[in-house]
Design an enzyme around this catalytic site. Sequence first.
Site, short mmCIF file in Angstrom:
data_model
loop_
_atom_site.label_atom_id
_atom_site.label_comp_id
_atom_site.label_asym_id
_atom_site.label_seq_id
_atom_site.Cartn_x
_atom_site.Cartn_y
_atom_site.Cartn_z
N GLY A 1 -29.97 -2.99 -12.96
CA GLY A 1 -29.31 -2.68 -14.24
C GLY A 1 -30.09 -3.20 -15.43
O GLY A 1 -29.52 -3.72 -16.39
N SER B 1 -29.98 -1.96 -19.75
CA SER B 1 -28.91 -2.16 -20.72
C SER B 1 -28.45 -3.61 -20.74
O SER B 1 -28.63 -4.34 -19.76
CB SER B 1 -27.73 -1.24 -20.32
OG SER B 1 -26.59 -1.49 -21.10
N GLY B 2 -27.90 -4.03 -21.86
CA GLY B 2 -27.19 -5.31 -21.94
C GLY B 2 -27.98 -6.52 -21.45
O GLY B 2 -29.12 -6.75 -21.86
N LEU B 3 -27.34 -7.30 -20.58
CA LEU B 3 -27.92 -8.56 -20.10
C LEU B 3 -29.20 -8.33 -19.31
O LEU B 3 -30.16 -9.10 -19.43
CB LEU B 3 -26.92 -9.28 -19.20
CG LEU B 3 -25.61 -9.70 -19.87
CD1 LEU B 3 -24.62 -10.18 -18.83
CD2 LEU B 3 -25.90 -10.80 -20.87
N GLY B 4 -29.22 -7.28 -18.50
CA GLY B 4 -30.39 -7.01 -17.66
C GLY B 4 -31.60 -6.67 -18.51
O GLY B 4 -32.72 -7.12 -18.25
N TYR C 1 -12.04 -5.50 -10.33
CA TYR C 1 -13.21 -6.14 -10.95
C TYR C 1 -13.27 -7.61 -10.56
O TYR C 1 -14.31 -8.11 -10.12
CB TYR C 1 -13.16 -5.99 -12.48
CG TYR C 1 -14.36 -6.63 -13.17
CD1 TYR C 1 -15.62 -6.02 -13.12
CD2 TYR C 1 -14.25 -7.84 -13.86
CE1 TYR C 1 -16.72 -6.61 -13.74
CE2 TYR C 1 -15.35 -8.42 -14.47
CZ TYR C 1 -16.58 -7.80 -14.42
OH TYR C 1 -17.68 -8.39 -15.02
N1 NAP Z 1 -20.72 -8.36 -21.01
C1 NAP Z 1 -19.94 -9.36 -20.64
O1 NAP Z 1 -19.19 -9.90 -21.44
C2 NAP Z 1 -19.96 -9.84 -19.21
C3 NAP Z 1 -19.09 -10.90 -18.86
C4 NAP Z 1 -19.09 -11.35 -17.55
C5 NAP Z 1 -19.94 -10.77 -16.62
N2 NAP Z 1 -20.78 -9.74 -16.97
C6 NAP Z 1 -21.64 -9.15 -15.93
O2 NAP Z 1 -22.93 -8.96 -16.45
C7 NAP Z 1 -23.61 -7.94 -15.71
C8 NAP Z 1 -24.38 -7.03 -16.67
O3 NAP Z 1 -23.47 -6.32 -17.45
P1 NAP Z 1 -23.69 -5.99 -19.01
O4 NAP Z 1 -22.63 -6.72 -19.74
O5 NAP Z 1 -25.09 -6.16 -19.39
O6 NAP Z 1 -23.23 -4.44 -19.04
P2 NAP Z 1 -24.03 -3.07 -19.30
O7 NAP Z 1 -24.69 -3.11 -20.62
O8 NAP Z 1 -23.01 -2.01 -19.04
O9 NAP Z 1 -25.13 -3.07 -18.15
C9 NAP Z 1 -24.76 -2.83 -16.82
C10 NAP Z 1 -25.94 -2.29 -16.06
O10 NAP Z 1 -25.54 -2.02 -14.70
C11 NAP Z 1 -25.97 -0.71 -14.39
N3 NAP Z 1 -25.19 -0.06 -13.33
C12 NAP Z 1 -23.90 0.31 -13.34
N4 NAP Z 1 -23.60 0.97 -12.22
C13 NAP Z 1 -24.74 1.03 -11.47
C14 NAP Z 1 -25.10 1.63 -10.24
N5 NAP Z 1 -24.21 2.32 -9.50
N6 NAP Z 1 -26.37 1.49 -9.79
C15 NAP Z 1 -27.29 0.84 -10.52
N7 NAP Z 1 -27.02 0.28 -11.71
C16 NAP Z 1 -25.77 0.39 -12.18
C17 NAP Z 1 -25.87 0.05 -15.69
O11 NAP Z 1 -26.63 1.26 -15.60
P3 NAP Z 1 -26.29 2.51 -16.59
O12 NAP Z 1 -26.74 2.10 -17.96
O13 NAP Z 1 -27.09 3.62 -16.00
O14 NAP Z 1 -24.83 2.73 -16.50
C18 NAP Z 1 -26.45 -0.97 -16.65
O15 NAP Z 1 -27.84 -0.94 -16.58
C19 NAP Z 1 -22.54 -7.25 -14.88
O16 NAP Z 1 -22.66 -7.66 -13.53
C20 NAP Z 1 -21.24 -7.77 -15.46
O17 NAP Z 1 -20.21 -7.81 -14.51
C21 NAP Z 1 -20.80 -9.27 -18.25
#
Ligand code: NAP
Length: 340
Positions: A56, A59-62, A221
């Site tokens: 991932g 986008s975002g954290l990754g 979740y």
């Molecule tokens: N943001 C917060 O406040 C928060 C809080 C606690 C934990 N987290 C955790 O942080 C992590 C990163 O999330 P984020 O906040 O950076 O959100 P994000 O911006 O939505 O990024 C999520 C990433 O995961 C990818 N993804 C989703 N489904 C997938 C699949 N089937 N196969 C491969 N990749 C997939 C997305 O790809 P696409 O762009 O193609 O959809 C995107 O690159 C997650 O594990 C989340 O649970 C986030």
Amino acid sequence: MAAAAAAVIVAAALGGGLLLLARRLWPAAAAGKGSATAAAAAALCRMEGKTVIITGANSGLGRAAAAELLRRRARVIMACRDPARAEEAARELRAEMGLSSRERGGGGGRGELVVRQLDLASLGSVRRFCQQVLQEEPRLDVLINNAGIFQCPYMKTEDGFEMQFGVNHLGHFLLTNLLLGLLKSSAPSRIVVVSSKLYKYGEINFDDLNSELNYNKSFAYSRSKLANILFTRELARRLENTGVTVNVLHPGIVRTNLGRHIHIPLLAKPLFNLVSWAFFKTPLEGAQTSIYLASSPEVEGVSGKYFGNCKEEQLLPNAMDDLVARKLWDISEVMVGLLK
Ligand SMILES: NC(=O)c1ccc[n+]([C@@H]2O[C@H](COP(=O)([O-])OP(=O)(O)OC[C@H]3O[C@@H](n4cnc5c(N)ncnc54)[C@H](OP(=O)(O)O)[C@@H]3O)[C@@H](O)[C@H]2O)c1
Ligand SMILES: *[C@@H]1O[C@H](CO)[C@@H](O)[C@H](O)[C@H]1NC(C)=O
């Protein structure tokens, strides 16, 4: 009287506004972080010659973690579901870093970004991704299980798993297991798992792992993020004395695309945007613990622990049940076809 009340309101609004502004302009100070020491520590955590896989990463954290590890000169493999979106993110990151795309194969002194397709909602895709990595990569120093999906409507993965459990836990479970050999032969190496504080509302209900009897998107979740922690603890136990460590973290509340499935009424959007702008972490702030666990010498040899804000934190009892962790491991092996 009315004038005095109005003055108080205006003053309060102004004060609040200034506070928000201060938090945005000096986030490190507001969060009580010493940015000078952080910069000094970052200089020590050079990743030259190291290969990192981030799921991932578009986008975002990754994406923020990919940018920072690239800056520290790692070879970063962006494992992403949509190759077009990933290539676009990679182009932007290379441009920000002043790397030309022709430098991709250059190796040596500067970082590299490589895009590979990985759909965690398909076991076939996970297997194909790992096959290619095992063929092409002589080493793997860090695996960051970061991708995630949050509170989507009821959906199933290609293999019939409830989507959040399937992507957040099972897909990463198979991915990690298929890459373990390469991680072991590259030891000392690290696995970093991104969970969430919301694990606390989760429970592993073995009688309905695919939510066929009942689907509650918040519960699903939380269950998947609890599974991330139980997986980490069980894997750490299995990896004792191998030189491969595995740790899990929560990033805090971060402004990313994670909320894409959450509907916010149109009229509430400006307020939500203001609040998230003021109080949520930026992706780079949110990614700090992932970057720390991936690169800091401070956590060399540390394994099976839970982190927030680059510090170890205590877990609640539901995440420390070793029997549940072992049972989840065994059933996950069967579900992803590692054991028949
Ligand atoms: N943001 C917060 O406040 C928060 C809080 C606690 C934990 N987290 C955790 O942080 C992590 C990163 O999330 P984020 O906040 O950076 O959100 P994000 O911006 O939505 O990024 C999520 C990433 O995961 C990818 N993804 C989703 N489904 C997938 C699949 N089937 N196969 C491969 N990749 C997939 C997305 O790809 P696409 O762009 O193609 O959809 C995107 O690159 C997650 O594990 C989340 O649970 C986030
Ligand atoms: C869904 O699960 C959450 C816990 O994650 C709980 O607080 C909530 O009440 C549940 N909703 C329903 C409708 O059962």
